[in-house]
Design a protein around this motif. Sequence first.
Motif, PDB file in Angstrom:
ATOM      1  N   ALA A 185      32.216  57.078   6.009  1.00 33.07           N
ATOM      2  CA  ALA A 185      32.922  56.739   7.249  1.00 33.07           C
ATOM      3  C   ALA A 185      31.991  56.023   8.220  1.00 33.07           C
ATOM      4  CB  ALA A 185      33.512  57.994   7.887  1.00 33.07           C
ATOM      5  N   LEU A 186      30.766  56.502   8.342  1.00 32.51           N
ATOM      6  CA  LEU A 186      29.800  55.856   9.223  1.00 32.51           C
ATOM      7  C   LEU A 186      29.525  54.432   8.744  1.00 32.51           C
ATOM      8  CD1 LEU A 186      26.661  57.082  10.924  1.00 32.51           C
ATOM      9  CD2 LEU A 186      26.409  55.220   9.291  1.00 32.51           C
ATOM     10  N   THR A 187      29.298  54.260   7.453  1.00 30.88           N
ATOM     11  CA  THR A 187      29.010  52.940   6.901  1.00 30.88           C
ATOM     12  C   THR A 187      30.167  51.978   7.142  1.00 30.88           C
ATOM     13  OG1 THR A 187      27.567  53.934   5.241  1.00 30.88           O
ATOM     14  CG2 THR A 187      28.371  51.698   4.792  1.00 30.88           C
ATOM     15  N   GLN A 188      31.378  52.441   6.919  1.00 26.02           N
ATOM     16  CA  GLN A 188      32.556  51.600   7.144  1.00 26.02           C
ATOM     17  C   GLN A 188      32.697  51.235   8.620  1.00 26.02           C
ATOM     18  OE1 GLN A 188      34.555  50.196   4.914  1.00 26.02           O
ATOM     19  NE2 GLN A 188      35.780  49.218   6.496  1.00 26.02           N
ATOM     20  N   HIS A 189      32.501  52.209   9.495  1.00 28.66           N
ATOM     21  CA  HIS A 189      32.607  51.965  10.930  1.00 28.66           C
ATOM     22  C   HIS A 189      31.543  50.954  11.378  1.00 28.66           C
ATOM     23  CE1 HIS A 189      32.963  53.848  15.237  1.00 28.66           C
ATOM     24  NE2 HIS A 189      33.354  52.588  15.205  1.00 28.66           N
ATOM     25  N   LEU A 190      30.314  51.096  10.865  1.00 21.07           N
ATOM     26  CA  LEU A 190      29.248  50.166  11.231  1.00 21.07           C
ATOM     27  C   LEU A 190      29.569  48.758  10.745  1.00 21.07           C
ATOM     28  CD1 LEU A 190      26.538  49.547  12.499  1.00 21.07           C
ATOM     29  CD2 LEU A 190      25.443  50.325  10.372  1.00 21.07           C
ATOM     30  N   PHE A 191      30.078  48.638   9.532  1.00 17.95           N
ATOM     31  CA  PHE A 191      30.456  47.324   9.005  1.00 17.95           C
ATOM     32  C   PHE A 191      31.530  46.684   9.883  1.00 17.95           C
ATOM     33  CE2 PHE A 191      33.401  44.782   6.441  1.00 17.95           C
ATOM     34  CZ  PHE A 191      32.548  43.783   6.005  1.00 17.95           C
ATOM     35  N   GLU A 192      32.559  47.462  10.218  1.00 18.67           N
ATOM     36  CA  GLU A 192      33.640  46.948  11.056  1.00 18.67           C
ATOM     37  C   GLU A 192      33.138  46.575  12.449  1.00 18.67           C
ATOM     38  OE1 GLU A 192      36.567  50.054  10.852  1.00 18.67           O
ATOM     39  OE2 GLU A 192      37.115  49.543   8.790  1.00 18.67           O
ATOM     40  N   ALA A 193      32.281  47.406  13.023  1.00 14.20           N
ATOM     41  CA  ALA A 193      31.752  47.130  14.359  1.00 14.20           C
ATOM     42  C   ALA A 193      30.898  45.867  14.356  1.00 14.20           C
ATOM     43  CB  ALA A 193      30.939  48.322  14.861  1.00 14.20           C
ATOM     44  N   THR A 194      30.077  45.716  13.331  1.00 19.59           N
ATOM     45  CA  THR A 194      29.226  44.534  13.231  1.00 19.59           C
ATOM     46  C   THR A 194      30.066  43.271  13.068  1.00 19.59           C
ATOM     47  OG1 THR A 194      27.471  45.858  12.253  1.00 19.59           O
ATOM     48  CG2 THR A 194      27.316  43.488  11.944  1.00 19.59           C
ATOM     49  N   THR A 195      31.045  43.344  12.196  1.00 16.07           N
ATOM     50  CA  THR A 195      31.926  42.199  11.973  1.00 16.07           C
ATOM     51  C   THR A 195      32.666  41.825  13.251  1.00 16.07           C
ATOM     52  OG1 THR A 195      32.210  42.799   9.652  1.00 16.07           O
ATOM     53  CG2 THR A 195      33.885  41.352  10.608  1.00 16.07           C
ATOM     54  N   HIS A 196      33.212  42.831  13.916  1.00 13.38           N
ATOM     55  CA  HIS A 196      33.960  42.577  15.155  1.00 13.38           C
ATOM     56  C   HIS A 196      33.037  42.028  16.247  1.00 13.38           C
ATOM     57  CE1 HIS A 196      36.722  43.859  18.565  1.00 13.38           C
ATOM     58  NE2 HIS A 196      37.403  42.961  17.879  1.00 13.38           N
TER      59      HIS A 196
ATOM     60  N   GLN B 290      32.497  38.397  15.486  1.00 11.25           N
ATOM     61  CA  GLN B 290      33.702  37.608  15.731  1.00 11.25           C
ATOM     62  C   GLN B 290      33.957  37.400  17.220  1.00 11.25           C
ATOM     63  OE1 GLN B 290      36.581  39.939  13.601  1.00 11.25           O
ATOM     64  NE2 GLN B 290      36.293  38.811  11.687  1.00 11.25           N
ATOM     65  N   THR B 291      33.715  38.413  17.997  1.00  8.78           N
ATOM     66  CA  THR B 291      34.012  38.346  19.438  1.00  8.78           C
ATOM     67  C   THR B 291      32.803  37.942  20.273  1.00  8.78           C
ATOM     68  OG1 THR B 291      33.524  40.694  19.742  1.00  8.78           O
ATOM     69  CG2 THR B 291      35.824  40.091  19.248  1.00  8.78           C
ATOM     70  N   GLN B 292      31.634  37.861  19.626  1.00 10.06           N
ATOM     71  CA  GLN B 292      30.382  37.578  20.319  1.00 10.06           C
ATOM     72  C   GLN B 292      30.177  38.553  21.479  1.00 10.06           C
ATOM     73  OE1 GLN B 292      30.423  33.388  21.235  1.00 10.06           O
ATOM     74  NE2 GLN B 292      29.957  32.838  19.137  1.00 10.06           N
ATOM     75  N   SER B 293      30.410  39.831  21.157  1.00  8.37           N
ATOM     76  CA  SER B 293      30.301  40.896  22.145  1.00  8.37           C
ATOM     77  C   SER B 293      29.597  42.093  21.518  1.00  8.37           C
ATOM     78  CB  SER B 293      31.697  41.318  22.607  1.00  8.37           C
ATOM     79  OG  SER B 293      31.635  42.503  23.365  1.00  8.37           O
ATOM     80  N   LEU B 294      28.806  42.774  22.301  1.00  8.50           N
ATOM     81  CA  LEU B 294      28.150  43.991  21.823  1.00  8.50           C
ATOM     82  C   LEU B 294      29.023  45.232  21.979  1.00  8.50           C
ATOM     83  CD1 LEU B 294      24.515  43.430  23.113  1.00  8.50           C
ATOM     84  CD2 LEU B 294      25.387  43.163  20.789  1.00  8.50           C
ATOM     85  N   ALA B 295      30.178  45.077  22.596  1.00  4.62           N
ATOM     86  CA  ALA B 295      31.048  46.231  22.848  1.00  4.62           C
ATOM     87  C   ALA B 295      31.381  47.015  21.574  1.00  4.62           C
ATOM     88  CB  ALA B 295      32.315  45.800  23.572  1.00  4.62           C
ATOM     89  N   PRO B 296      31.709  46.370  20.451  1.00  8.77           N
ATOM     90  CA  PRO B 296      32.013  47.150  19.245  1.00  8.77           C
ATOM     91  C   PRO B 296      30.818  47.980  18.757  1.00  8.77           C
ATOM     92  CG  PRO B 296      32.864  44.927  19.012  1.00  8.77           C
ATOM     93  CD  PRO B 296      31.993  44.943  20.241  1.00  8.77           C
TER      94      PRO B 296
END
Length: 101
Positions: free
Chosen positions: A23-34, A37-43
């Motif tokens: 779950a952590l790995t998936q969340h990190l992948f999604e956060a990094t990708t997002h 894409q958004t050019q934001s550190l918020a994720p």
Amino acid sequence: MPELTPDALRAAVARIAPSRMPALTQHLFEATTHAQQTQSLAPLRAFVHSWAVFVAIERHPTRAARLRELERLVDVGEEEPAEAIAEIRTIRAAAEAEAGL
């Protein structure tokens, strides 16, 4: 409490709750990708916040067990959830403070 970095949080989760690593790995992948894409550190900030709170809670088995029990009570809906929800908020607030968030 580990540093608030993805690597430090990953190491802490691997130590205290290895079953949550996927779950952590998936969340990190999604956060990094997002974030890309958004050019934001918020994720990435949300990722760190979420997993820092998780680690702060899970570091204390009694507190983690109590949180799971409270969440179960709310989920089954057998009784008025207000007290359980208030205690959940208290546990999460304490974990945020412990993590320095």
